[in-house]
Design a protein around this motif. Structure first.
Motif, PDB file in Angstrom:
ATOM      1  N   ALA A  10      -8.491   5.418   3.047  1.00 30.21           N
ATOM      2  CA  ALA A  10      -8.773   5.717   1.638  1.00 30.21           C
ATOM      3  C   ALA A  10      -9.263   7.151   1.552  1.00 30.21           C
ATOM      4  O   ALA A  10      -9.994   7.623   2.416  1.00 30.21           O
ATOM      5  N   ASP A  11      -8.841   7.850   0.529  1.00 31.85           N
ATOM      6  CA  ASP A  11      -9.348   9.190   0.277  1.00 31.85           C
ATOM      7  C   ASP A  11      -9.198   9.483  -1.199  1.00 31.85           C
ATOM      8  O   ASP A  11      -8.612   8.706  -1.943  1.00 31.85           O
ATOM      9  N   LEU A  45       0.811  -1.214   0.000  1.00 33.88           N
ATOM     10  CA  LEU A  45       0.000   0.000   0.000  1.00 33.88           C
ATOM     11  C   LEU A  45       0.843   1.262   0.000  1.00 33.88           C
ATOM     12  O   LEU A  45       0.389   2.321  -0.436  1.00 33.88           O
ATOM     13  N   ARG A  46       2.063   1.171   0.497  1.00 34.76           N
ATOM     14  CA  ARG A  46       2.934   2.344   0.445  1.00 34.76           C
ATOM     15  C   ARG A  46       3.136   2.787  -1.002  1.00 34.76           C
ATOM     16  O   ARG A  46       3.045   3.969  -1.330  1.00 34.76           O
ATOM     17  N   PRO A 101      -4.841   4.458  -8.405  1.00 35.29           N
ATOM     18  CA  PRO A 101      -5.807   3.449  -7.963  1.00 35.29           C
ATOM     19  C   PRO A 101      -6.512   2.832  -9.166  1.00 35.29           C
ATOM     20  O   PRO A 101      -6.569   3.425 -10.249  1.00 35.29           O
ATOM     21  N   SER A 113      -6.690   0.459   6.731  1.00 40.83           N
ATOM     22  CA  SER A 113      -6.398   0.804   5.340  1.00 40.83           C
ATOM     23  C   SER A 113      -7.154   2.073   4.973  1.00 40.83           C
ATOM     24  O   SER A 113      -8.312   2.011   4.551  1.00 40.83           O
ATOM     25  N   PHE A 124      -0.250   4.050  -2.472  1.00 39.43           N
ATOM     26  CA  PHE A 124      -0.670   5.360  -1.987  1.00 39.43           C
ATOM     27  C   PHE A 124       0.191   6.482  -2.531  1.00 39.43           C
ATOM     28  O   PHE A 124      -0.308   7.541  -2.901  1.00 39.43           O
ATOM     29  N   TYR A 125       1.483   6.272  -2.565  1.00 35.11           N
ATOM     30  CA  TYR A 125       2.382   7.399  -2.787  1.00 35.11           C
ATOM     31  C   TYR A 125       3.058   7.420  -4.155  1.00 35.11           C
ATOM     32  O   TYR A 125       3.737   8.379  -4.492  1.00 35.11           O
ATOM     33  N   SER A 149      -6.556  10.630  -5.309  1.00 34.35           N
ATOM     34  CA  SER A 149      -6.404   9.689  -4.202  1.00 34.35           C
ATOM     35  C   SER A 149      -5.127   9.945  -3.408  1.00 34.35           C
ATOM     36  O   SER A 149      -4.111  10.338  -3.973  1.00 34.35           O
ATOM     37  N   CYS A 150      -5.212   9.712  -2.117  1.00 39.71           N
ATOM     38  CA  CYS A 150      -4.074   9.674  -1.205  1.00 39.71           C
ATOM     39  C   CYS A 150      -3.527  11.051  -0.835  1.00 39.71           C
ATOM     40  O   CYS A 150      -2.568  11.137  -0.059  1.00 39.71           O
ATOM     41  N   SER A 173      -4.635  11.542   2.922  1.00 37.69           N
ATOM     42  CA  SER A 173      -3.934  10.584   3.774  1.00 37.69           C
ATOM     43  C   SER A 173      -2.463  10.945   3.923  1.00 37.69           C
ATOM     44  O   SER A 173      -1.908  10.911   5.026  1.00 37.69           O
ATOM     45  N   ALA A 174      -1.837  11.293   2.809  1.00 39.84           N
ATOM     46  CA  ALA A 174      -0.408  11.610   2.838  1.00 39.84           C
ATOM     47  C   ALA A 174      -0.142  12.859   3.662  1.00 39.84           C
ATOM     48  O   ALA A 174       0.887  12.963   4.332  1.00 39.84           O
TER      49      ALA A 174
END
Length: 305
Positions: free
Chosen positions: A163-164, A101-102, A110, A161, A105-106, A246-247, A250-251
């Motif tokens: 999500a955004d 997921l790292r 998605p 986990s 996400f970064y 996305s992310c 979260s980030a």
């Protein structure tokens, strides 16, 4: 039961071959044509039934190649996403997610972006569990046709986990703000009749009739102008363009989430088949903060006058 003596307008499914399309390990990519209407369907089937079709970045990479081919084939009018076996899918592979997921996400995109950028209309053909990443993939499709045994829901907060991004708030346009928050924050599950009532899916049919129902919807789309459908899909999909990618959230909020105890706990608990202890971690964090603050204040207390 299908009458074998009645001729069908559909050709048989054939596996697509070609450069970049011959080595799929996680999906099955097929096409079939309609003899009377002239157009065809591309079907991308998630092909890991022994793991409930769980997703990894390898799955998304293979899906990208199939989507690219389908969207550049002028003979294809509709794309169908299906799942092999009893279930459409149970989200991300939790064991893979502990590190993967790292990157997702970064550093990557998605799978929902494939739905968002596809020129061709997409139908999600759902049976059994449609959970987490599979659920938001399905509701980002143009249509969702479900078997009567389908069950929908999100799971992110249960397994640490986050999500955004566009696919989270977009659900408010599908089922309304209250139901969307309920689904994402409470991780409840919804059977097919309730999902239909919510507006999460388009129709429910007996499992034995699922593929035939998808064919009927495809026939309706192949009977109209494919160019007009492409323009309409792009117009509807603009709804997602006003949301963040996305992310991003979260980030910004938790740049080291996957290295924090709370970020590790959900997946670890799931794999160990035990109840997650999120609030034990939060309590220890609060105690550590109090100790750190007390130590700081003791070291920096003003000198007596």
């Amino acid at each position: 039961m299908k009458n074998e003596n009645v001729p069908t307008a559909w050709s048989a499914w054939r596996v697509v071959e070609g450069e970049g399309l011959n080595d799929f390990a996680e999906i099955l990519y097929e096409k079939k044509m309609h003899a009377e209407l002239g157009g065809g369907i591309a079907r991308i089937t998630l092909n890991k039934p022994d793991k409930m079709n769980t997703l990894t970045l390898a799955t998304v990479d293979e899906m990208f190649r199939a989507f690219y081919d389908a969207n550049h084939d002028p003979a294809i009018g509709v794309i169908v996403i299906a799942g092999k076996g009893k279930h459409f899918g149970a989200g991300g592979d939790v064991e893979w997610e502990r590190w993967g997921l790292r990157e997702a996400f970064y550093n990557r995109y998605p799978h929902n972006r494939l739905m968002r950028l596809s020129r061709k209309p997409i139908i999600a053909q759902v049976q059994g569990y449609c959970i987490a990443g599979h659920n938001h993939m399905a509701y980002c499709c143009d249509f969702t046709i479900a078997a009567d045994n389908a069950i929908f829901g999100q799971a992110g907060p249960r397994v640490s986990s986050p999500a955004d991004g566009f696919f989270v708030p977009y659900l408010t346009k599908v089922v309304g703000a209250k139901k969307a928050r309920e689904m994402w924050m409470l991780c409840r599950k919804y059977k097919a009749p309730e999902a239909l009532q919510m507006g999460l899916i388009n129709t429910v049919v007996p499992f034995a009739e699922l593929e035939a129902e998808v064919d009927r919807w495809c026939e309706e789309m192949l009977a109209v102008s494919p160019g007009c459908l492409e323009v309409l899909k792009a117009s509807f999909d603009q709804e997602m363009d006003g949301y963040k990618e996305s992310c991003v959230t979260s980030a910004a909020m938790y740049p080291d989430w996957f290295d924090m105890p709370e970020g590790k706990e959900g997946g670890a608990a799931f794999l160990a088949k035990r109840k997650a202890r999120f609030w034990d971690i939060r309590q220890r964090e609060a105690e550590a903060r109090r100790e750190l603050l007390a130590d700081y204040e003791a070291q920096h207390a003003p000198a007596d006058k």
